[in-house]
Design a protein around this motif. Structure first.
Motif, mmCIF file in Angstrom:
data_model
loop_
_atom_site.group_PDB
_atom_site.id
_atom_site.type_symbol
_atom_site.label_atom_id
_atom_site.label_comp_id
_atom_site.label_asym_id
_atom_site.label_seq_id
_atom_site.Cartn_x
_atom_site.Cartn_y
_atom_site.Cartn_z
ATOM 1 N N GLY A 1 4.555 -46.661 94.913
ATOM 2 C CA GLY A 1 5.111 -45.790 93.862
ATOM 3 C C GLY A 1 5.038 -46.628 92.482
ATOM 4 O O GLY A 1 5.646 -45.898 91.529
ATOM 5 N N ALA B 1 0.025 -45.105 96.393
ATOM 6 C CA ALA B 1 0.960 -43.844 96.317
ATOM 7 C C ALA B 1 0.586 -43.147 97.648
ATOM 8 O O ALA B 1 -0.172 -43.374 98.685
ATOM 9 C CB ALA B 1 0.268 -43.203 95.244
ATOM 10 N N ARG C 1 0.204 -42.048 88.772
ATOM 11 C CA ARG C 1 0.317 -43.409 88.883
ATOM 12 C C ARG C 1 -0.717 -44.659 88.641
ATOM 13 O O ARG C 1 -0.576 -45.688 88.883
ATOM 14 C CB ARG C 1 1.177 -43.587 90.131
ATOM 15 C CG ARG C 1 2.831 -43.364 90.103
ATOM 16 C CD ARG C 1 3.052 -41.875 90.104
ATOM 17 N NE ARG C 1 4.265 -41.578 90.021
ATOM 18 C CZ ARG C 1 4.907 -40.391 89.814
ATOM 19 N NH1 ARG C 1 3.965 -39.531 89.397
ATOM 20 N NH2 ARG C 1 6.217 -40.096 89.842
#
Length: 699
Positions: free
Chosen positions: A303, A309, A378
């Motif tokens: 995360g 991810a 991300r």
């Protein structure tokens, strides 16, 4: 460089800023609290809902940190103030305080003395706040007190007209003067006493509710991973002789796994239910193994920007923003979110121009693409897609696999796709086959279901839809048409297959046929021996089996779940389990211990126990491996032959055509084709357990 960690300890609450899971849980439970308090305050005879409002806040405090409760309370109070005014907002604060006290004490295994102490402390704070506000706003206080005095004087004057009531009126006026003279003591003491009494009562009432909910999983086992203070660098990652055994389990979920994943690779992990695929995903995401070693240059950084991810099986479980653009950057720090090229990411995943759309209007395939976009925001080095293709239609599955396969070619990253489907692995650089927790060269072939001969003739029409239309948010700027004039007749004992792509209106049609949604226009009528009635006025006569079976199972054990649906008594539970081919010993099993296939069968057993006339099944094969799919198809064939009317909504035409008599194609909310399945007759399935014939006996 090398990490070989001991088994993780019990779940713990970490320090630091609020994590995304805390924000998401707070948003959901805070919203529920706002709804209960607001409705209880504004709707006559609904005040009792405010008593229930402490449950969500208590559950939040029981599972998460105090700062999550405080943040949720502040946000919920502001929303309640805007929606309903000052009094409901104050009530929400009181509800949050009481729920928070009970939840915290339960989490820390405290008792009644702890509740009394925290309640007294909270009451003291509330008393100081109330008295302080009245002191600060002296003019408003004086106006309020004058109004109370005048009311008391008026009551005294009315009582003076009757000699017998004159002493009572005088006493009321004198008592009012005394209370207002010592108002700070009465108000402060009243607040303290009220909080203490509420805390004690809630300890026995709300505490019992939290005890009953304690069996529900409230944390993902990834949170048990120990902190890794190394810089984020998940790749390359190498597993050597890795094994993993869950706490309390008798056998390893994984054993002897050797695997290396490098930047630029697209790796597929293929296996049946229970083969250890998801466990391997968690190891790659940072969960330490119970045996063997995991080597990576830094931390997995789950995360975290530049780390790992995950895209999960159910896209709606990862969709948190109201708008598509909001969801892409949800949970990112403001300064990082401002740097994200949202439009560019949406274009890359095939959602160009959809940033302003509501996430609730997206199809399943679009939601999965949105989850990929949110993951890419991300800038991950490792992307794990855990069964991300299992809940979408074949075309959407092919498109999503192509998207995932192309990512390592355009970004400095690796993608690991976990799937049941061998076809999804065709584009992978390497394929890892798992069976029984071990890596194998190839999975055994599993035969597809063959056409099952009908053993019982169909009857007259039992469910009829005429001109059915449905529009969500009708009359608002967010109006979204879903169905356009559907005409359909289903005969008693028929097995009907409804197919269509994501977003074609299949699930909306399912809810209308089950009576859970009333169509905007047209009618859906259930024909019974006593005549015809709109199906929404005969809730229960048509049962709906959800696509995600786990969402439909609300009790702790299998037996309790079946009894809840109408299978009263041990014998009825046993008969229902027999009907779906499950061992009777499963009645005592926890719902949380069921596999995906078992959960679907338990839902069907519960439905059988309720003796409906029609069963609507929404994607009954979703998320199942080939063996599980064949088992469910065989089960549906037996239920059909018992006389039960089945309406199956599925992407899996080839498998479901083996049991269905007719296929209806739905596209953009319209029926475009109706035909019998194209499969020739073939030997029927072997006879299974006896199933109910829905006339009162078994056959």
């Amino acid at each position: 460089m090398t990490a070989s960690s001991p088994p993780a300890g019990p779940p713990r609450l970490t320090r630091g800023p609020l994590r995304p899971i805390e924000l998401a849980t707070g948003a959901v439970l805070g919203g529920a609290t706002v709804g209960l308090v607001t409705v209880g305050a504004l709707v006559p005879f609904a005040a009792a809902l405010q008593l229930v409002a402490a449950v969500p806040m208590g559950l939040l405090a029981h599972r998460h940190r105090l700062r999550a409760v405080a943040t949720t309370t502040i946000a919920a109070t502001l929303v309640t103030f805007v929606a309903a005014g000052i009094v409901p907002a104050v009530n929400l604060v009181g509800v949050a305080v009481v729920g928070g006290i009970i939840g915290i004490v339960k989490r820390r295994h405290g008792g009644l003395l702890a509740v009394l102490g925290l309640s007294a402390l909270a009451g003291l704070v509330g008393a100081c706040f109330s008295v302080g506000m009245l002191l600060l706003f002296s003019r408003s206080r004086q106006l309020l007190f004058d109004t109370i005095r005048n009311s008391a004087r008026g009551l005294e004057n009315l009582a003076a007209r009757q000699a017998a009531l004159e002493p009572l009126g005088r006493w009321v006026a004198e008592a009012t003067d005394a209370i207002l003279r010592w108002w700070w003591a009465w108000i402060g003491g009243g607040v303290i006493a009220g909080v203490i009494v509420s805390g004690v009562v809630s300890w026995y009432v709300l505490g019992s509710v939290l005890d009953r909910l304690a069996w529900l999983p409230g944390r993902d086992d990834l949170l048990d991973a120990p902190a890794d203070d190394r810089p984020v660098a998940p790749l390359p990652v190498t597993l050597r002789e890795v094994s993993f055994r869950y706490p309390g389990a008798r056998a390893d979920a994984l054993q002897g796994i050797d695997l290396t994943v490098r930047v630029g690779e697209f790796v597929a992990v293929v296996g049946h239910n229970g083969s250890g695929k998801s466990t391997l995903t968690r190891i790659l995401a940072g969960r330490p193994p119970t045996g063997g070693t995991v080597t990576r240059p830094g931390s997995a950084g789950l995360g975290v920007r530049g780390g790992t991810a995950m895209v999960l099986q159910r896209p709606e479980s990862q969709t948190l923003g109201v708008l598509v653009a909001d969801d892409v950057v949800w949970g990112l720090p403001t300064e990082i979110a401002a740097e994200v090229d949202i439009d560019g990411l949406l274009t890359e995943v095939g959602l160009a121009g959809m940033g302003d759309r509501e996430t609730a209007t997206l199809s399943g395939g679009q939601q999965q693409r949105l989850a990929v976009a949110a993951a890419l925001a991300r800038q991950p080095t490792l992307l794990l897609a855990d069964e991300a293709t299992s809940m979408i239609d074949p075309e959407g599955r092919r498109d999503l696999v192509a998207l995932l396969a192309d990512l390592p070619k355009r970004h400095a990253m690796a993608v690991v796709l976990v799937t049941h489907h061998e076809a999804d692995a065709a584009a992978a650089d390497r394929v890892v086959h798992l069976m029984g927790g071990r890596s194998v060269a190839q999975l055994p072939a599993w035969p597809r279901p063959v056409r099952d001969q009908r053993r019982r003739p169909m009857g007259e029409p039992v469910l009829e839809l005429t001109g059915v239309r449905h529009t969500y948010n009708r009359g608002t700027p967010w109006e979204a048409p879903a169905l356009h004039g559907v005409d359909l007749s289903v005969r008693r004992g028929e097995a009907l297959l409804i197919v269509g792509g994501n977003g074609s209106g299949k699930s909306t049609l399912a809810w209308i046929m089950a009576g859970l949604t009333v169509p905007t226009d047209g009618a859906c009528v259930l024909r019974e021996f006593a005549g015809a009635k709109p199906v929404h006025k005969r809730i229960g006569a048509v049962q709906l089996a959800f696509q995600h079976s786990r969402l439909q199972l609300q009790r702790q054990s299998v037996g309790e779940e079946i009894e809840d649906w109408g299978g009263h008594g041990t014998a009825a539970v046993a008969r229902a389990l027999d009907a779906v081919g499950l061992d009777r010993a499963l009645a005592t099993r926890s719902i949380e211990e069921l596999s995906g296939g078992q959960a679907k069968r338990v839902v069907l057993a519960a439905i059988v126990a309720g003796r409906p006339q029609v069963v609507v099944l929404d994607e009954p094969l979703a998320g199942l491996d080939p063996e599980g799919r064949a088992g469910v198809v065989e089960l549906l064939a037996r239920l059909r032959d018992s006389g039960l009317t089945l309406i199956v909504i599925s992407h899996d035409v080839a498998d479901m055509a083996a049991v269905c008599d007719r296929t209806v194609h739905l596209r953009d909310g319209r029926i475009v084709e109706t035909a019998a399945p194209p499969h020739p007759a073939a030997p029927s399935h072997p006879a299974g357990p006896r199933v109910p014939d829905f006339t009162g006996g078994f056959r």
